[in-house]
Motif scaffolding. Structure first.
Motif, PDB file in Angstrom:
ATOM      1  N   GLU A  39      -2.759  -1.687   4.394  1.00  0.00           N
ATOM      2  CA  GLU A  39      -2.791  -0.579   5.359  1.00  0.00           C
ATOM      3  C   GLU A  39      -1.377  -0.105   5.694  1.00  0.00           C
ATOM      4  N   LEU A  40      -0.472  -1.056   5.890  1.00  0.00           N
ATOM      5  CA  LEU A  40       0.908  -0.717   6.223  1.00  0.00           C
ATOM      6  C   LEU A  40       1.580   0.031   5.076  1.00  0.00           C
ATOM      7  N   GLU A  41       1.364  -0.419   3.856  1.00  0.00           N
ATOM      8  CA  GLU A  41       1.944   0.266   2.698  1.00  0.00           C
ATOM      9  C   GLU A  41       1.380   1.681   2.562  1.00  0.00           C
ATOM     10  N   ALA A  42       0.081   1.862   2.890  1.00  0.00           N
ATOM     11  CA  ALA A  42      -0.523   3.193   2.842  1.00  0.00           C
ATOM     12  C   ALA A  42       0.123   4.101   3.891  1.00  0.00           C
ATOM     13  N   LEU A  43       0.344   3.555   5.095  1.00  0.00           N
ATOM     14  CA  LEU A  43       1.020   4.337   6.136  1.00  0.00           C
ATOM     15  C   LEU A  43       2.434   4.721   5.715  1.00  0.00           C
ATOM     16  N   MET A  44       3.140   3.781   5.098  1.00  0.00           N
ATOM     17  CA  MET A  44       4.501   4.057   4.639  1.00  0.00           C
ATOM     18  C   MET A  44       4.498   5.180   3.612  1.00  0.00           C
ATOM     19  N   SER A  45       3.560   5.122   2.687  1.00  0.00           N
ATOM     20  CA  SER A  45       3.475   6.134   1.639  1.00  0.00           C
ATOM     21  C   SER A  45       3.107   7.494   2.218  1.00  0.00           C
TER      22      SER A  45
END
Length: 58
Positions: free
Chosen positions: A24-30
């Motif tokens: 989820e965090l990586e998706a938000l970063m992207s």
């Protein structure tokens, strides 16, 4: 060498997250093009604002 900053940040906080939370965090970063630090700072400010609104309503 790193950038010279007007207000350098020296404090480091680490936390453990699940694999799902990492995804989820990586998706938000992207999606936002923000760093983990920027996302966490924004989340902290939003929580602070929410708590202040709740305290005013009481």
């Amino acid at each position: 060498m790193g950038k010279l900053r007007a207000k350098p940040k020296y404090n480091v906080i680490s936390m453990r997250i699940s694999d799902e939370e990492r995804i989820e965090l990586e998706a938000l970063m992207s999606e936002t093009q923000k760093s983990v630090s920027d996302i966490m700072r924004e989340a902290m400010l939003q929580l602070k604002s929410k708590l202040q609104l709740n305290n005013q309503a009481v």
